[in-house]
Enzyme design. Structure first.
Site, PDB file in Angstrom:
ATOM      1  N   ARG A 194       0.835  -1.217   0.000  1.00  0.00           N
ATOM      2  CA  ARG A 194       0.000   0.000   0.000  1.00  0.00           C
ATOM      3  C   ARG A 194       0.864   1.260   0.000  1.00  0.00           C
ATOM      4  NH1 ARG A 194      -1.807   1.167   6.151  1.00  0.00           N
ATOM      5  NH2 ARG A 194      -0.337  -0.218   7.158  1.00  0.00           N
ATOM      6  N   GLU A 220     -18.825   3.457   0.021  1.00  0.00           N
ATOM      7  CA  GLU A 220     -18.081   2.737  -1.016  1.00  0.00           C
ATOM      8  C   GLU A 220     -18.869   2.556  -2.306  1.00  0.00           C
ATOM      9  OE1 GLU A 220     -18.455   1.690   2.148  1.00  0.00           O
ATOM     10  OE2 GLU A 220     -16.463   2.172   2.904  1.00  0.00           O
ATOM     11  N   PHE A 242     -14.491  -3.698   1.599  1.00  0.00           N
ATOM     12  CA  PHE A 242     -15.569  -2.766   1.270  1.00  0.00           C
ATOM     13  C   PHE A 242     -15.665  -2.507  -0.233  1.00  0.00           C
ATOM     14  CE2 PHE A 242     -13.703  -1.372   5.459  1.00  0.00           C
ATOM     15  CZ  PHE A 242     -14.477  -2.252   6.177  1.00  0.00           C
ATOM     16  N   HIS A 252      -5.433  -3.746   2.356  1.00  0.00           N
ATOM     17  CA  HIS A 252      -5.899  -4.532   3.503  1.00  0.00           C
ATOM     18  C   HIS A 252      -6.644  -5.799   3.059  1.00  0.00           C
ATOM     19  CE1 HIS A 252      -4.810  -0.729   5.200  1.00  0.00           C
ATOM     20  NE2 HIS A 252      -4.930  -1.192   6.429  1.00  0.00           N
ATOM     21  N   ARG A 288      -1.613  -4.661   3.858  1.00  0.00           N
ATOM     22  CA  ARG A 288      -1.321  -3.750   4.960  1.00  0.00           C
ATOM     23  C   ARG A 288       0.124  -3.878   5.438  1.00  0.00           C
ATOM     24  NH1 ARG A 288      -2.241  -4.738  10.901  1.00  0.00           N
ATOM     25  NH2 ARG A 288      -2.079  -2.675  11.850  1.00  0.00           N
TER      26      ARG A 288
END
Lengths: 303, 266
Positions: free
Chosen positions: A5, A53, A78, A104, A162
């Site tokens: 990320r 989202e 999400f 994530h 992550r």
């Protein structure tokens, strides 16, 4: 040593300087997805839609349909879960030229637990017609795959994580859609891996060598389209086939490789990954042990 | 086009809707007939249908209530974006006019059909126009029952946040949805107050009065505040046996009904 990320955040900053047409959308997770790095440099080109989202996916698509170069981010749970139907019908059916960069992903979320550990995203995304699915495993592969995404006209799902990752690639490697990278030429077996499990597979490869087992490791970074030729080649040339992923074995790379094998060269494949279970809170490396996503699990198969 | 010609045009579109739903033995006549006057005015009097240098339409349109394709395609054919001949393939195996809009169809700016998603897409288009300092507008037609989808309200919040006064949303307020009256199915009332409370300006009109529609659209274009037009309409408008009947939301028209409907629309 950098999370994928963070590599994404750095990539966006660099791209933002080169290309004014780039805009980035987030849904109240800019710090976590690392799009805040882009926001800091180019506040006028970063749009936070709040905890929404479904709207995120719709707005991003609208901008993409208006010729903007769009990156949209949230957590995998999400973006792929909450907004699945928006991704299917708004992104997919419009064949929008957009990069959905979800962070994530997988059990590697760790402490936040099962509600935030998306172990179904690959399954969900690869089922959408025309969706390209890419999974980097370290800093270099993240930046190269994101660069590659700029050349792909259509919807792209890029799975990011992550945790900090081990450096696997250097700048000399090329990443292409529908290709993979194979480490080693051993014929005793093949370990197919993606994301965090590439490093685990490479460790297992090393330990197996000490046991006089010579295996190869295939990083299937392009999940869709997938490198069928390499899968078939490994099935033909090596004895034991294993897949390992931080994802449900239902619909992930285990399923994907099985589909290819079934069609072209039926052969037994042992699928390591999340075995039809929800995740759990805790340190992600401990979770990997608990769910059998470890080098030890791989080695056991070769004993 | 003057008032009389717009009304004649709307009548012609209504005949086309009835024909399409009859010929394809499926479709959504009620919500197509309710929004006919709105789209007739929008496409003939308001929208700039030309393309810019990036091949983007100068004014864009999203049919968020995507089931109203009998109306949408009839309009696209009447302004020449698709051929009249193509309408024969509506909802058919050998045609390309899908039951719900696809952006592969000439003149369709975004696919839609799954309710609740179009307004967000329109937001993204309007935002892109703002970023590019493009003077065009984006129009989005919503059903009233569609407001039961939470994403619509997420989109209203975004319209307000990003100050998208170049996005004009129009609610086809016919009061009916598949399972009945919108106030019964989901206690959906005070739409004006709800939308206003999200920071939008609201203009209420009679959605069958072409002059009111035109004035509302022109006023919305001039407004500094994003505007939502709530157009009070009659589901099935123009065909006596369909008017204000929820059952005509999505129902084929048989030969006998077709004859009666066409006579009423002359």
């Amino acid at each position: 040593m950098m999370s994928t990320r963070k590599a994404y955040g750095e990539f966006l900053v660099e791209l933002g300087a080169k290309n004014e047409n780039v805009i980035v959308f987030d849904a109240d997770l800019a710090k976590a997805t690392c799009t805040d790095m882009f926001r800091e440099k180019y506040p006028d080109r970063h749009f936070d839609v709040g905890i929404a989202e479904q709207d995120l996916v719709g707005i991003s698509t609208g901008a993409a349909l208006s010729s903007k170069t769009v990156f949209a981010s949230s957590f995998a749970m999400f973006l792929c879960g909450r907004a699945y139907e928006q991704v299917r019908n708004t992104v997919g059916y419009n064949h929008a030229n957009i990069s959905l960069c979800a962070t994530h992903a997988g059990l590697a979320v760790g402490e936040d637990g099962p509600t935030h550990q998306c172990i179904e995203d690959i399954s969900l995304m690869r089922g959408i017609p025309g969706m390209n699915v890419l999974v980097p495993c370290d800093e270099v592969s993240t930046k190269k795959i994101l660069n590659l995404s700029l050349e792909i006209n259509g919807p792209k799902y890029i799975r990011l994580g992550r945790n900090d990752t081990v450096d696997i690639y250097n700048d000399s490697y090329k990443f292409e859609l529908g290709k993979s990278h194979t480490f080693g030429e051993g014929t005793d077996g093949t370990i197919f891996a993606i994301g965090n499990t590439v490093a685990i597979a490479l460790e297992a490869q090393k330990l197996l060598r000490d046991m006089n087992k010579d295996v190869r490791v295939v990083d299937l970074y392009s999940i869709k389209p997938v490198d069928k030729e390499e899968i078939i080649k490994c099935a033909l040339e090596t004895e034991i086939l294993v897949s390992i992923e931080d994802h449900s074995i239902i619909g992930g790379i285990g399923s994907l490789i099985s589909e290819v094998l079934c069609e072209y060269y039926p052969k037994k494949l042992t699928r390591l990954g999340v075995q039809d279970k929800f995740g759990k809170s805790g340190n992600y490396q401990k979770l990997y042990e608990m769910y059998g996503i470890t080098k030890e699990s791989i080695i056991k198969i070769f004993k | 086009m003057d008032k009389i010609n717009l009304e004649l045009k709307a009548k012609q579109i209504r005949r086309s809707i009835v024909k399409l739903v009859h010929d394809s033995k499926s479709g959504h006549p009620g919500g197509s007939l309710s929004a006919t006057d709105i789209l007739t005015v929008l496409y003939n009097e308001v929208m700039n249908l030309g393309l810019d240098e990036k091949s983007n339409r100068i004014d864009k349109f999203v049919l968020s209530k995507g089931h109203a394709t009998a109306l949408y395609y009839s309009i696209l054919a009447s302004v020449g974006l698709i051929n009249e001949e193509d309408l024969k393939g509506y909802r058919k195996y050998d045609g390309f006019l899908e039951g719900h809009p696809s952006n592969k169809i000439p003149g369709v700016d975004s696919s839609s059909g799954s309710l609740g998603q179009g307004l967000s897409v329109a937001c993204g288009m309007a935002l892109a126009k703002k970023i590019d300092k493009d003077s065009g507008y984006v129009y989005c037609l919503l059903g009233d029952g569609e407001l039961e989808e939470g994403q619509i309200w997420e989109a209203f919040m975004s319209i307000n946040k990003f100050k998208l006064n170049n996005l004009i949303s129009i609610i086809d307020y016919n009061g009916l949805q598949i399972d009945g009256n919108i106030t019964h199915v989901k206690a959906l009332d005070s739409i004006k107050e709800k939308v206003q409370s999200f920071g939008l300006e609201v203009i209420e009109i009679d959605g069958h009065d072409v002059e009111q529609i035109l004035n509302a659209l022109n006023n919305a274009k001039k407004s500094n505040i994003p505007t939502c037009i709530i157009a009070k309409t009659v589901k099935g408008k123009g065909v006596s046996f369909m008017e204000n009947k929820a059952e005509w939301h999505g129902k084929a028209i048989n030969d006998e009904e077709y004859e009666i409907a066409i006579k009423e629309l002359v």
